[in-house]
Design a protein around this motif. Structure first.
Motif, short mmCIF file in Angstrom:
data_model
loop_
_atom_site.label_atom_id
_atom_site.label_comp_id
_atom_site.label_asym_id
_atom_site.label_seq_id
_atom_site.Cartn_x
_atom_site.Cartn_y
_atom_site.Cartn_z
N LEU A 1 0.78 -0.97 0.14
CA LEU A 1 0.26 -0.08 -0.12
C LEU A 1 1.28 1.09 0.37
O LEU A 1 1.79 1.54 1.06
CB LEU A 1 -1.09 -0.28 1.03
N VAL A 2 0.68 2.03 -1.22
CA VAL A 2 1.71 3.32 -1.08
C VAL A 2 1.05 4.29 -0.89
O VAL A 2 0.14 5.24 -1.02
CB VAL A 2 2.03 3.44 -2.73
N ALA A 3 1.86 5.50 -0.01
CA ALA A 3 1.68 6.60 1.42
C ALA A 3 2.39 7.31 0.98
O ALA A 3 3.86 7.14 0.33
CB ALA A 3 1.20 6.17 2.14
N GLN A 4 2.50 8.24 1.15
CA GLN A 4 3.25 9.33 1.52
C GLN A 4 3.22 10.64 2.84
O GLN A 4 1.98 10.60 3.45
CB GLN A 4 3.27 10.82 -0.25
N LYS B 1 -2.27 -9.13 5.22
CA LYS B 1 -0.81 -9.10 4.27
C LYS B 1 -0.73 -7.05 3.89
O LYS B 1 1.00 -7.68 2.90
CB LYS B 1 -1.41 -9.39 2.96
N VAL B 2 -1.39 -6.78 4.53
CA VAL B 2 0.04 -5.01 4.05
C VAL B 2 0.70 -5.03 4.03
O VAL B 2 0.94 -4.52 5.54
CB VAL B 2 -1.50 -4.13 4.31
N LYS B 3 1.49 -3.91 3.62
CA LYS B 3 3.12 -3.61 3.97
C LYS B 3 2.68 -1.90 3.51
O LYS B 3 2.47 -1.75 1.88
CB LYS B 3 4.12 -4.23 3.46
N VAL B 4 2.78 -1.51 3.96
CA VAL B 4 2.69 0.03 4.23
C VAL B 4 3.85 0.79 3.54
O VAL B 4 5.23 0.64 4.59
CB VAL B 4 2.38 1.20 5.29
N VAL C 1 5.65 1.51 9.34
CA VAL C 1 5.78 1.68 7.82
C VAL C 1 6.71 0.41 7.48
O VAL C 1 8.22 0.42 7.80
CB VAL C 1 6.74 3.33 7.53
N TYR C 2 6.53 -0.13 6.14
CA TYR C 2 7.86 -1.64 6.40
C TYR C 2 8.99 -0.94 5.20
O TYR C 2 10.14 -1.88 5.77
CB TYR C 2 6.97 -2.55 5.31
#
Ligand SMILES: Nc1ncnc2c1ncn2[C@@H]1O[C@H](COP(=O)(O)OP(=O)(O)O)[C@@H](O)[C@H]1O
Ligand SMILES: [Mg+2]
Length: 403
Positions: free
Chosen positions: A285-288, A313-316, A342-343
């Motif tokens: 999951l791509v974030a800023q 399963k989410v990796k930020v 945060v991964y």
């Protein structure tokens, strides 16, 4: 789940057709060969080396029995599933004595077929000389790594990550990597790699019934980095051709021939997005470090937690870390907001990222020494289990400075 490559023999079209259609509908099944003559089947088996064979007995019981015996001798341990409308004790016993592992009464019911396939799948495991349990036969690769990439808002960097992650994974000679552009309406993975596709997901969906390995391989565009790409449909109206069942089957089949699958998803939680995420091992999951994105991460995690274990399963992935626009939220604050660590972090690297995108070339060619490339390569390694995610994280914390 691994794909079972199956060869079937049934001289009667009337019974072979429905059996074939049933098998084609099963996501984990790859129909490797179909044969209408008992006499030819041994050659078919030699050539196609299936994981499992299905033999219909009714056209000629004694020829079928002979074939089962022959197969049992030549292919030790090859699971044989016998099918006959004569479900009497006598024919079942005969088939099992000849070497069949399972028997199903025709017409075959899907649920029973699935159960039989599962039993045969587990019976394929055998014990090797050193005592470890191994899967016999050189069938499909054991575990493909399936990765979905989804953004927490538009322009957050998910396509850039999916494309460059795919290219980096493809650098390892032991990997075969496919990128599927599931941002069906607005995807641009093909543009990012300057590919002009002959086929797209729409062609695959249209041909899903008769999909075979040759067609599937031909439908994927090969990039210079070794990455195979299946682009989104060219025509917007073709999107409706792609159903989640198609995707389920496609993913099952791709898993049989690629070690890594990367999906660039839309941000709209469509049924195809959901199917892809359910079939993934990791969801990136791509974030800023800004409010809209982080708030969406929270909302998305909430939605995903209501669908089985998807949130687990989410990796930020925090993208564009260290951008100098002044308003950046700190990493600690971001982790507090989203309620999980945060991964991985990818630094803000405008020159490399935008330059590479505009040139239609991946980072590893366009800017091999850039910080963004190094971070994405590190992520590729971590996802392949090549380095523990903990160690580089500490390093990165001290390397980049956060306000
Ligand atoms: N780490 C980064 N540093 C600088 N620019 C970036 C970075 N990641 C992505 N970008 C740029 O942001 C823009 C949007 O990225 P893109 O991958 O298309 O986002 P999405 O697919 O989430 O909409 C692109 O121009 C891309 O080059
Ligand atoms: Mg995108």
């Amino acid at each position: 789940m691994d794909v079972q490559r199956i060869a079937i023999v049934d001289p009667s079209d009337v019974t072979r057709e429905p059996l074939r259609n049933l098998l084609l509908g099963i996501e984990s099944v790859w129909l490797e060969a179909e044969c209408s003559r008992y006499e030819f089947f041994i050659d078919v088996a030699r050539q196609s080396v299936p994981d499992l064979v299905v033999i219909a007995l009714d056209a000629d019981h004694s020829k079928a029995m002979q074939l089962i015996q022959q197969l049992t001798m030549e292919f030790v341990g090859l699971p044989i599933l016998a099918v006959s409308s004569r479900g009497d004790g006598q024919s079942i016993l005969q088939a099992l004595r000849a070497g069949a592992k399972e028997f199903l009464t025709a017409p075959v019911v899907l649920e029973e077929l699935l159960l039989a396939l599962n039993r045969l799948r587990s019976s394929r495991l055998s014990v090797s000389a050193d005592g470890t349990v191994v899967s016999s036969g050189g069938g499909p690769r054991a575990d493909s790594v399936v990765i979905s990439v989804i953004g927490s808002r538009g322009g957050v960097g998910s396509t850039g990550l999916a494309v460059n992650l795919g290219c980096n994974l493809a650098q390892d000679q032991n990997n075969s990597v496919a990128l599927v552009d599931l941002d069906l309406a607005l995807g641009d993975a093909d543009v990012a790699l300057d590919l002009i596709p002959d086929y797209t997901l729409a062609d695959v969906a249209l041909n899903i019934e008769r999909l075979d390995m040759t067609f599937l391989k031909r439908s994927l565009c090969k990039h210079d980095t070794g990455l195979s790409v299946l682009p989104h449909p060219v025509q917007l109206e073709d999107i409706s051709l792609i159903h989640e069942e198609h995707l389920g089957r496609l993913i099952g089949l791709l898993r049989a021939s690629y070690t890594h699958l990367v999906f660039d998803l839309s941000k709209r939680f469509t049924p195809t997005d959901m199917t892809a995420m359910r079939m993934s091992d990791s969801i990136l999951l791509v974030a800023q470090l800004e409010l809209t994105s982080l708030r969406n991460v929270v909302r998305m995690l909430h939605t995903l937690s209501q669908d089985g274990d998807l949130a687990d399963k989410v990796k930020v992935i925090m993208n564009r870390v260290g951008s100098d626009d002044g308003g950046e939220i700190t990493l600690a604050k971001a982790e507090e907001t989203i309620g999980r660590p945060v991964y991985w972090q990818i630094p803000n690297d405008f020159k490399a990222m935008v330059g590479s995108r505009n040139a239609g070339v991946p980072l590893l060619t366009h800017a091999p020494k850039s910080k963004a490339q190094a971070a994405i390569m590190g992520l590729a390694n971590a996802l392949s289990g090549k380095s523990a995610p903990e160690a580089p994280k500490k390093e990165r914390r001290s390397f980049f400075s956060f306000k």
